[in-house]
Design an enzyme around this catalytic site. Structure first.
Site, PDB file in Angstrom:
ATOM      1  N   ARG A  47      -3.425  -2.974   3.155  1.00  0.00           N
ATOM      2  CA  ARG A  47      -2.477  -3.280   4.225  1.00  0.00           C
ATOM      3  C   ARG A  47      -1.713  -2.041   4.699  1.00  0.00           C
ATOM      4  O   ARG A  47      -1.477  -1.872   5.898  1.00  0.00           O
ATOM      5  CB  ARG A  47      -1.509  -4.369   3.765  1.00  0.00           C
ATOM      6  N   ASP A 172      12.387 -15.372   9.873  1.00  0.00           N
ATOM      7  CA  ASP A 172      11.343 -14.752   9.075  1.00  0.00           C
ATOM      8  C   ASP A 172      11.650 -13.268   9.001  1.00  0.00           C
ATOM      9  O   ASP A 172      12.374 -12.729   9.851  1.00  0.00           O
ATOM     10  CB  ASP A 172       9.962 -14.978   9.701  1.00  0.00           C
TER      11      ASP A 172
END
Length: 302
Positions: A47, A172
């Site tokens: 990632r 979030d």
């Protein structure tokens, strides 16, 4: 910087040492509470490699120094957390929660709310990802209040529109998923779990270039406030007390100490009698005994 095939081959050979993985995992834990055990090293390498590629860097050490520098506090750190965060959600996920909300929690809360001075129900989707959960909540709440209005019309003219009787905060830590949530546009396979009648009422079918996509109607979008929010903040400072909190499949990424602190803050953020919904594989056992279990993975503030 290299270019072409040579650059691609060089990039693929970049590795992350165990020492550097430990530094990254400690940094990420401090920033957002996500715990990365050694087994997550490959995942983190993959990632973060995307961020190295985007920035034209050739080592994780260089990237670590960059992301830790004060001038990048509000820039690359946000992008790094976006890359690390796992975001999985769907409309009407774990449907038993929404059945309980409609059949038990909402009647209880609205009854107690109307006995006091408050006239609006406050709901928080904590860890809302790309928006499917808060939009599901908005549909369920709208149906509930529309049903109450239809019954009230038999006796007197209602003074408050159903959509004015609730507000949803959706948060979030990932800016990427929040952008998707705000657009409220989803491909057909994603909206399949939405019941047919609700699709007709709350989803607009795209035409032309947007064929095969649906968008949530503006009336529902207007009831949701999307914000970037870090759950490990010492103080929530939301400015409003909550009647319902959905925090599902989020705490599995936190260690026990972080979980204990988080649910104590959730407890304080709820009205007396407020409801907390967590994920199907989660439990408050050994984390917080102040909540009362009222249904599977559903708790109430005592």
């Amino acid at each position: 910087m290299q270019s072409g095939v040579a650059a691609e081959l060089a990039f693929k050979n970049i590795t992350m040492s165990d020492r550097l993985f430990k530094r990254f995992s400690e940094f990420i834990y401090k920033e957002c509470g996500i715990k990365l055990p050694p087994a997550k090293k490959t995942m983190l390498t993959v990632r973060l490699s995307r961020r190295l590629r985007a920035l034209g860097m050739n080592s994780f050490g260089q990237y670590y120094d960059y992301v830790c520098s004060p001038k990048n506090r509000s820039g690359e750190r946000v992008r790094m957390i976006d890359a690390v965060s796992t975001n999985k959600t769907e409309f009407f996920r774990e449907p038993a929660h929404f059945d309980f909300l409609r059949q038990h929690a909402l009647p209880d809360l609205v009854g107690s709310m109307h006995n006091g001075s408050r006239k609006k129900l406050n709901v928080w989707s904590a860890g809302c990802s790309s928006g499917e959960e808060p939009y599901t909540l908005a549909m369920v709440l709208s149906e509930f209040f529309n049903g109450r209005q239809n019954k009230a019309q038999a006796y007197a003219k209602p003074t408050t529109r159903p959509l004015d009787q609730f507000s949803i905060l959706a948060t979030d830590i990932s800016t990427q998923v929040l952008e998707t949530a705000k657009k409220a546009i989803y491909p057909k396979p994603i909206v399949e779990p939405v019941p047919t009648m609700m699709k007709r009422r709350y989803l607009m079918r795209g035409k032309g270039a947007q064929s095969g996509f649906y968008r949530v109607v503006p009336e529902l979008r207007s009831r949701i406030n999307f914000q970037r929010f870090n759950l490990i903040n010492e103080d929530f400072n939301l400015g409003v007390i909550m009647d319902v909190i959905f925090c599902r499949n989020v705490i599995i990424y936190f260690d026990r100490q972080t979980q204990i602190k988080l649910f104590e803050k959730f407890y304080n953020q709820l009205v007396p009698g407020g409801y907390l919904f967590i994920g199907h594989s989660e439990s408050l056992h050994g984390i917080n005994d102040r909540f009362r279990l009222v249904a599977n993975t559903t708790y109430r503030k005592t």
